[in-house]
Design a protein around this motif. Structure first.
Motif, short mmCIF file in Angstrom:
data_model
loop_
_atom_site.label_atom_id
_atom_site.label_comp_id
_atom_site.label_asym_id
_atom_site.label_seq_id
_atom_site.Cartn_x
_atom_site.Cartn_y
_atom_site.Cartn_z
N ARG A 1 0.86 -1.19 0.00
CA ARG A 1 0.00 0.00 0.00
C ARG A 1 0.89 1.23 0.00
O ARG A 1 2.06 1.16 0.41
CB ARG A 1 -0.88 -0.02 1.26
CG ARG A 1 -1.86 1.12 1.40
CD ARG A 1 -2.60 0.99 2.72
NE ARG A 1 -3.70 1.93 2.84
CZ ARG A 1 -4.53 2.00 3.88
NH1 ARG A 1 -4.36 1.17 4.89
NH2 ARG A 1 -5.52 2.88 3.90
N ASP A 2 0.38 2.37 -0.43
CA ASP A 2 1.16 3.59 -0.37
C ASP A 2 1.76 3.71 1.03
O ASP A 2 1.02 3.69 2.03
CB ASP A 2 0.28 4.80 -0.67
CG ASP A 2 1.03 6.11 -0.49
OD1 ASP A 2 1.69 6.54 -1.46
OD2 ASP A 2 0.97 6.68 0.61
N GLU B 1 0.30 6.44 3.50
CA GLU B 1 -1.08 6.19 3.89
C GLU B 1 -1.16 4.99 4.83
O GLU B 1 -1.98 4.96 5.75
CB GLU B 1 -1.95 5.96 2.65
CG GLU B 1 -3.43 6.07 2.95
CD GLU B 1 -4.30 6.08 1.72
OE1 GLU B 1 -5.32 6.79 1.73
OE2 GLU B 1 -3.97 5.39 0.75
N HIS C 1 -1.62 -4.95 -4.86
CA HIS C 1 -1.67 -3.56 -4.39
C HIS C 1 -3.01 -3.29 -3.71
O HIS C 1 -4.06 -3.61 -4.26
CB HIS C 1 -1.47 -2.59 -5.56
CG HIS C 1 -0.04 -2.47 -6.00
ND1 HIS C 1 0.57 -1.26 -6.23
CD2 HIS C 1 0.90 -3.41 -6.23
CE1 HIS C 1 1.84 -1.46 -6.60
NE2 HIS C 1 2.05 -2.76 -6.61
N GLU D 1 -4.51 -0.54 -3.30
CA GLU D 1 -5.31 0.43 -4.06
C GLU D 1 -6.12 -0.23 -5.17
O GLU D 1 -7.12 0.34 -5.63
CB GLU D 1 -4.40 1.50 -4.66
CG GLU D 1 -3.73 2.40 -3.64
CD GLU D 1 -2.50 1.77 -3.00
OE1 GLU D 1 -1.93 2.40 -2.09
OE2 GLU D 1 -2.10 0.65 -3.39
N TYR E 1 -6.61 5.44 -2.84
CA TYR E 1 -5.66 6.37 -2.23
C TYR E 1 -6.34 7.70 -1.96
O TYR E 1 -7.03 8.26 -2.82
CB TYR E 1 -4.45 6.57 -3.15
CG TYR E 1 -3.48 7.61 -2.67
CD1 TYR E 1 -2.63 7.33 -1.60
CD2 TYR E 1 -3.40 8.87 -3.26
CE1 TYR E 1 -1.73 8.28 -1.14
CE2 TYR E 1 -2.50 9.82 -2.82
CZ TYR E 1 -1.67 9.52 -1.76
OH TYR E 1 -0.78 10.48 -1.31
N ARG F 1 -5.43 11.32 -1.08
CA ARG F 1 -4.41 12.36 -0.93
C ARG F 1 -4.85 13.42 0.08
O ARG F 1 -4.01 13.93 0.85
CB ARG F 1 -4.10 13.01 -2.28
CG ARG F 1 -3.19 14.22 -2.16
CD ARG F 1 -2.71 14.74 -3.48
NE ARG F 1 -2.14 16.07 -3.34
CZ ARG F 1 -1.39 16.67 -4.26
NH1 ARG F 1 -1.14 16.05 -5.40
NH2 ARG F 1 -0.91 17.89 -4.07
N PHE G 1 8.71 2.93 -1.44
CA PHE G 1 8.19 3.73 -2.55
C PHE G 1 8.76 3.23 -3.88
O PHE G 1 8.03 3.09 -4.87
CB PHE G 1 8.56 5.21 -2.36
CG PHE G 1 7.62 5.96 -1.46
CD1 PHE G 1 6.44 6.51 -1.95
CD2 PHE G 1 7.93 6.14 -0.12
CE1 PHE G 1 5.58 7.21 -1.12
CE2 PHE G 1 7.06 6.84 0.72
CZ PHE G 1 5.90 7.38 0.22
N TYR H 1 5.41 3.39 -6.04
CA TYR H 1 4.57 4.46 -5.47
C TYR H 1 5.27 5.80 -5.71
O TYR H 1 6.47 5.92 -5.52
CB TYR H 1 4.33 4.22 -3.98
CG TYR H 1 3.32 3.13 -3.74
CD1 TYR H 1 1.97 3.36 -3.98
CD2 TYR H 1 3.72 1.87 -3.32
CE1 TYR H 1 1.03 2.35 -3.79
CE2 TYR H 1 2.79 0.85 -3.13
CZ TYR H 1 1.45 1.10 -3.36
OH TYR H 1 0.53 0.10 -3.18
#
Length: 366
Positions: free
Chosen positions: A195-196, A199, A292, A294, A325, A327, A353, A358
């Motif tokens: 995942r990011d 986040e 992922h 997302e 995601y 932001r 990342f 990411y």
């Protein structure tokens, strides 16, 4: 003759008028797919490592054989692509970053008992799943519990049983002999979910220090005070009673060298914010699939298919939009945190990342 001539001219005129009208109608009807395609793009998931900057991946509905790329050339241009190629691109990037010597310390780890403790085993179907907290791993544990035969469906599994590793019937790879471990790592289907990174850290902070739904008091009474004492810049009055703030958490996580003593004190409780490299050793274990968070709605069915278990179990339903995601949420949590602290945090998680494509959060760093 003259009368017939004017009748013919009149008929031709009517034909021209009709053709002009039909032409306008046809042009209008051809614009409809374009408008429709533009509306559909709001529901398209993107894979930067797979597609060009302006191309999105559109996954199929259940029962369809292939997903489609909606080309930037025009809304009516579609090109077939299978999920396997998406996964292959992810693994190619992973391999490339793993070979980057300048990032070696951020991407490689020893495959020791700590890593093997994170990997759950389903011998019946030859599957290994590495647990990465705050990315929906609870649901994957349920899938494995069903596959191991303890329950017939995921909906029947009590929530308090999933994380009870003494009773949930999920053996860890660390419980096996060296020979058994090597044999499974070399031959079983292996996967994990990412995942990011930022986040995920927000989710871990909320879950352990704000909500704490499973009542794990040590996060509030032991871990939070230790972080506050070491990393909170203002200790006047009774500031410790405020509780751990996200800013304190960020300073702690960004201190790569100084936090080691605290982490040893915290023990395995730190798994919720360790890097994916530290948890699953993706550069040192050859995984078959990297999912992922997302795109989990689309990834999960294909992971089940790739593992050969799609006909045996289903991934639990995912509430709409929950994996997307956010932001705005990330910006809100980082509001007021100094850029120096954010950059140090990014440096600690840069490996994650890069390994999993990411995007660098320029909106926070620059």
């Amino acid at each position: 003759m003259m009368r017939r001539h004017w009748l013919l001219v009149g008929a031709c005129g009517w034909v021209l008028l009709i053709l002009m009208f039909v032409s306008k109608f046809i042009n209008f009807s051809f614009r409809i797919p374009g408008d429709y395609a533009e509306r559909r793009e709001m529901f398209v998931w993107t894979f930067p490592s797979v597609t060009t900057k302006h191309t999105s991946v559109q996954w199929p509905d259940k029962g369809a054989s292939q997903p489609y790329i909606l080309s930037s050339v025009g809304p009516s241009v579609v090109e077939p692509i299978d999920w396997q190629s998406v996964n292959e691109k992810r693994l190619e990037l992973l391999s490339t970053v793993c070979r980057n010597s300048s990032m070696w310390n951020l991407t490689h780890t020893t495959v020791d008992k700590f890593v093997l403790d994170r990997i759950f085993v389903c011998d019946k179907h030859k599957i290994l799943f590495c647990q990465t907290p705050k990315v929906g791993n609870t649901q994957w544990k349920k899938v494995l519990i069903v596959l191991n035969g303890m329950f017939s469906k995921v909906e029947a599994i009590p929530e308090n049983l999933v994380h009870d590793h003494e009773r949930n019937g999920l053996p860890r790879l660390s419980s096996m002999t060296d020979t058994e471990i090597r044999q499974r790592l070399n031959s079983y289907f292996k996967f994990f979910i990412v995942r990011d990174p930022f986040e995920r850290l927000i989710s871990a902070f909320k879950d352990k220090f704000v909500k704490n739904p499973r009542f794990e008091p040590w996060y509030k009474h032991d871990i939070a005070p230790a972080i506050i004492r070491k990393y909170r810049r203002s200790h006047h009055d009774d500031s410790d009673s405020v509780g751990l703030q996200f800013e304190d958490f960020v300073r702690y996580l960004g201190d790569k060298s100084g936090r080691q003593r605290l982490d040893r004190q915290f023990g395995d409780h730190i798994i919720h914010w360790l890097t994916y490299a530290e948890l699953c050793a993706p550069c040192d274990i050859s995984y078959n699939v990297v999912g992922h968070h997302e795109t989990l709605e689309r990834d999960a069915p294909y992971i089940l298919k790739a593992a050969g278990i799609a006909d045996l179990v289903s991934y639990p339903n995912i509430p709409p939009g929950i994996t997307r995601y956010n932001r705005t949420k990330v910006e809100r949590y980082f509001t007021g945190i100094g850029q120096r602290d954010v950059r140090r945090l990014y440096a600690s998680y840069q490996g994650d990342f890069s390994l999993f494509d990411y995007q660098r959060p320029a909106f926070l760093l620059d």
